[in-house]
Scaffold this active site. Structure first.
Site, PDB file in Angstrom:
ATOM      1  N   ASP A 149       0.861  -1.165   0.000  1.00  0.00           N
ATOM      2  CA  ASP A 149       0.000   0.000   0.000  1.00  0.00           C
ATOM      3  C   ASP A 149       0.912   1.234   0.000  1.00  0.00           C
ATOM      4  O   ASP A 149       2.122   1.119   0.237  1.00  0.00           O
ATOM      5  CB  ASP A 149      -0.894  -0.049   1.247  1.00  0.00           C
ATOM      6  CG  ASP A 149      -1.752   1.185   1.400  1.00  0.00           C
ATOM      7  OD1 ASP A 149      -2.436   1.560   0.427  1.00  0.00           O
ATOM      8  OD2 ASP A 149      -1.738   1.779   2.497  1.00  0.00           O
ATOM      9  N   ASP A 172      -0.272   5.225   0.827  1.00  0.00           N
ATOM     10  CA  ASP A 172      -0.598   6.205   1.859  1.00  0.00           C
ATOM     11  C   ASP A 172      -0.757   5.529   3.219  1.00  0.00           C
ATOM     12  O   ASP A 172      -1.542   4.595   3.382  1.00  0.00           O
ATOM     13  CB  ASP A 172      -1.904   6.931   1.519  1.00  0.00           C
ATOM     14  CG  ASP A 172      -1.828   7.687   0.203  1.00  0.00           C
ATOM     15  OD1 ASP A 172      -0.750   8.217  -0.112  1.00  0.00           O
ATOM     16  OD2 ASP A 172      -2.847   7.747  -0.509  1.00  0.00           O
ATOM     17  N   ASP A 205      -1.774  -0.861   5.817  1.00  0.00           N
ATOM     18  CA  ASP A 205      -2.036  -0.245   7.120  1.00  0.00           C
ATOM     19  C   ASP A 205      -3.501  -0.286   7.528  1.00  0.00           C
ATOM     20  O   ASP A 205      -3.842   0.217   8.599  1.00  0.00           O
ATOM     21  CB  ASP A 205      -1.553   1.210   7.129  1.00  0.00           C
ATOM     22  CG  ASP A 205      -2.450   2.119   6.282  1.00  0.00           C
ATOM     23  OD1 ASP A 205      -2.850   1.701   5.175  1.00  0.00           O
ATOM     24  OD2 ASP A 205      -2.762   3.226   6.748  1.00  0.00           O
TER      25      ASP A 205
END
Length: 224
Positions: A11, A13, A172
């Site tokens: 991922d 961001d 995240d």
């Protein structure tokens, strides 16, 4: 079996970069154009992760002027034009990311799988000096689907020639875990991102507090 996976998907961001301040700047410039109140950083943290159209939709709902669905694409285009005009700060890269990615890249193909639009993703990667590290980049508008759908992960794995059972998704938030599970991958989550729920409840195979701990977590995963 090798102690490390055959491929790693990341991922963007909240995992590799702290993009929230730049996203906040862009979204507040858009709100200013519309004579609407600004958001704060805590609000933006809650709105990141599901792609630009959802970010814009949530933003306008939060400031008391919900958008008609037909107006979301144009407003999203305006937001992206503002966001892409902002200079990306190389300081947004989380500690340990650049060196760890470069080390992993020597022996494992890496891909970026993000819900950020692809053009903006490539622009940020170039600006922060991470653009040469990924064999594949899949953005939120690359395919008809985006995370939590497994399609973007499967697309990246196809480009890397990697089987799901030998691939790890690193993210995240819930979208990364849900997509990784649906794609047949193992999942590692960082604990410092924008998860919108307690990271311990996401159901990842491993958690890492610091990015430089990732190689040890990957080796531990593969040895199970």
């Amino acid at each position: 079996m090798s102690a490390l996976p055959a491929a790693i998907l990341f991922d963007f961001d909240g995992t590799l970069i702290d993009s929230a301040p730049d996203i906040l700047t862009g979204i507040n410039l858009l709100l200013d154009e519309e004579n609407l109140p600004k958001l704060d950083l805590a609000q933006v943290h809650q709105f990141i992760g599901d792609g630009a159209p959802m970010l814009v939709t949530r933003t306008f709902a939060a400031v008391g002027r919900p958008l008609d669905p037909d107006s979301v694409p144009a407003m999203t285009d305006r937001y992206m034009a503002i966001y892409e005009s902002l200079p990306a700060d190389p300081g947004c890269v989380f500690p340990g990311v650049a060196g760890t990615l470069a080390s992993l890249r020597e022996s494992i193909p890496l891909a970026l799988v993000t819900n950020k639009p692809e053009r903006a993703t490539h622009a940020v990667l170039r600006a922060i000096g991470l653009d040469g590290l990924f064999t594949a980049v899949v953005g939120g508008d690359t395919l008809p689907t985006r995370k939590p759908h497994p399609g973007p992960l499967l697309h990246a794995m196809a480009q890397l020639g990697a089987a799901p059972a030998r691939t790890v998704m690193v993210g995240d938030g819930a979208n990364d875990v849900t997509a990784g599970r649906a794609a047949g991958c193992r999942v590692v989550c960082v604990t410092y991102g924008y998860p919108r729920m307690p990271v311990e409840e996401l159901g990842a195979d491993r958690l890492v507090d610091h990015f430089h701990d990732l190689p040890a977590a990957l080796a531990d995963l593969a040895l199970q």
